[in-house]
Design an enzyme around this catalytic site. Structure first.
Site, PDB file in Angstrom:
ATOM      1  N   GLY A 219       0.772  -1.227   0.000  1.00 17.61           N
ATOM      2  CA  GLY A 219       0.000   0.000   0.000  1.00 17.61           C
ATOM      3  C   GLY A 219       0.806   1.280   0.000  1.00 17.61           C
ATOM      4  CG  HIS A 220       4.355   1.931   2.600  1.00 24.09           C
ATOM      5  ND1 HIS A 220       5.598   2.505   2.732  1.00 24.09           N
ATOM      6  CD2 HIS A 220       4.552   0.596   2.650  1.00 24.09           C
ATOM      7  CE1 HIS A 220       6.509   1.561   2.859  1.00 24.09           C
ATOM      8  NE2 HIS A 220       5.907   0.381   2.814  1.00 24.09           N
ATOM      9  CB  CYS A 349      13.976  -2.959   4.340  1.00 21.35           C
ATOM     10  SG  CYS A 349      12.251  -2.656   3.908  1.00 21.35           S
TER      11      CYS A 349
END
Length: 424
Positions: A219-220, A349
């Site tokens: 989503g983001h 990440c």
């Protein structure tokens, strides 16, 4: 001294140029409106009363919207808490599902430039479940070697559980030949997963037309909220659950469904896909302007990944990735941040981990060159002013980072001093 409070609707203080949309991008107005509307309601989508049925209706309408936007059937959409969970479900779930049907299926083929959300679960399987991991090599621009894949399939077809090759690379922006991967793998009855997190909204992505068996979306990365995503998975794909509990989402992803996030996610996907052609054209023009500006401001900078001048379809429209000889990426990042320009050294990440990018190393770069990397990524809110701010700050930033690099190199090369007693 009190902190001044800005009146509602006032612009925030100068936030600088945000050029890290590949890490996360702002929620679109459509997604934000959908989230707020659904968050004001109560109801668990698994409950049978009126409030629960209302939440279930919102989830199922969102499922239909995501499926329609991405060329899938609604029953193929499995909602997750984001791209990392979807990748884990794909890698572990397909491995276990295929091995349950045939214990010889222990081999997992992944490209050497995959996101760690694919690489880490694959290597976890090697350490805990008897998997054999094969890293498919890539060329100098980060594109997977199809001949190496073909050779693996011919030699080990009966042992291969799955192949995973991302749709487009999150660091250097390389678009992978996903349909060719599918064609080769399916000749041997091997399912294919693709991480399409960076591709949706920038490239034309059609689940059915691509032929892949499973596909990850987040989503983001495309204007939705953080903490929601989906794994699109064919109904006949052997897929074991990773999370166990209430048996939601076809029994392969238990957990209470986050109806507000799912509704907002669907709104973001629908908006991103509907406006993709014009946004991609805008981002391409802005990226080309950024690439030209960086090359002018730092002539020794090297563009990594496909060159849009010679291979325009080979690179994501919003991605520009450079290495800067003699400079450390972290130094460049912090100096740019001080100048009001926000970028990244690679995958968010892996931020804060002082090691060169595995993507660049797989592309054949020496470690020293790989350490001097910066990724600039654009989004729906990016402007020409953002690019101009970067280009204006870059010459001084690169000069200072290279000077710091020279000092570090000289200190590392200097002989160790000894005390009179002989101790170092």
């Amino acid at each position: 001294m009190t902190t001044p409070v800005l009146p509602a609707g006032s612009p925030e203080p100068d936030a600088g140029a945000y050029l890290d949309h590949a890490a996360t991008t702002p929620m679109s107005p459509a997604a934000l409106a959908a989230y707020v509307a659904e968050a004001g309601r109560v109801g668990n989508a698994s409950s049978l009363h009126a409030a629960g049925r209302g939440a279930r209706r919102a989830v199922e309408e969102a499922r239909e919207s995501v499926a329609a936007a991405l060329g899938a059937r609604p029953s193929e959409v499995v909602f997750t808490a984001g791209g990392t969970e979807a990748d884990n479900l794909a890698i572990k779930g397909i491995f276990w599902g295929r091995r349950r049907g045939d214990t010889r299926r222990t081999r997992v083929l992944v490209s050497a430039v995959e996101h760690h959300a694919v690489l880490d679960p694959a290597f976890w399987l090697a350490g805990h479940a008897g998997a054999e991991i094969v890293l498919l090599p890539v060329d100098a621009v980060g594109r997977v070697d199809l001949e190496a894949l073909r050779a693996e399939l011919v030699a080990h077809a009966e042992e291969i559980a799955l192949v995973s090759v991302m749709w487009a690379n999150n660091e250097v922006g390389t678009v992978q030949p996903v349909r060719d991967v599918v064609r080769l793998a399916h000749q041997h009855g091997v399912p294919v997963h693709t991480d399409a997190v960076q591709a949706v909204g920038q490239l034309e992505v059609d689940f059915a037309a691509s032929g892949v068996d499973a596909m990850t979306v987040s989503g983001h990365k495309l204007g939705g909220p953080i903490g929601v995503g989906a794994l699109l998975a064919r109904r006949d794909l052997p897929l074991e659950a990773v999370l166990h509990g209430g048996g939601q989402e076809r029994g392969v992803r238990s957990g209470t469904l986050d109806a507000p996030a799912i509704r907002a996610f669907a709104a973001a996907v629908t908006d991103a896909v509907a406006h993709r052609p014009e946004r991609a054209a805008h981002l391409t023009a802005l990226r080309d302007r950024l690439v030209a500006g960086v090359r002018a401001a730092a002539p020794d900078a090297v563009l990594r990944g496909p060159d849009p001048a010679t291979d325009p379809a080979g690179r994501l429209p919003a991605n520009a990735h450079f290495t800067f000889p003699g400079a450390e990426g972290d130094s460049l990042l912090y100096l740019l941040d001080s100048a009001g320009v926000q970028a990244s050294t690679g995958s968010a990440c892996q931020a804060g981990v002082p090691q060169p990018s595995h993507v660049l190393l797989a592309m054949g770069l020496p470690e020293a060159e790989a350490r001097g990397a910066l990724r600039f990524s654009l989004g729906a809110t990016s402007t020409a002013a953002d690019v101009e701010r970067l280009v204006a700050a870059l010459p001084q930033v690169v000069a200072r980072a290279q000077a710091a690099g020279l000092v570090s190199a000289s200190l590392a090369a200097a002989p160790a001093r000894t005390t009179p007693g002989g101790a170092a």
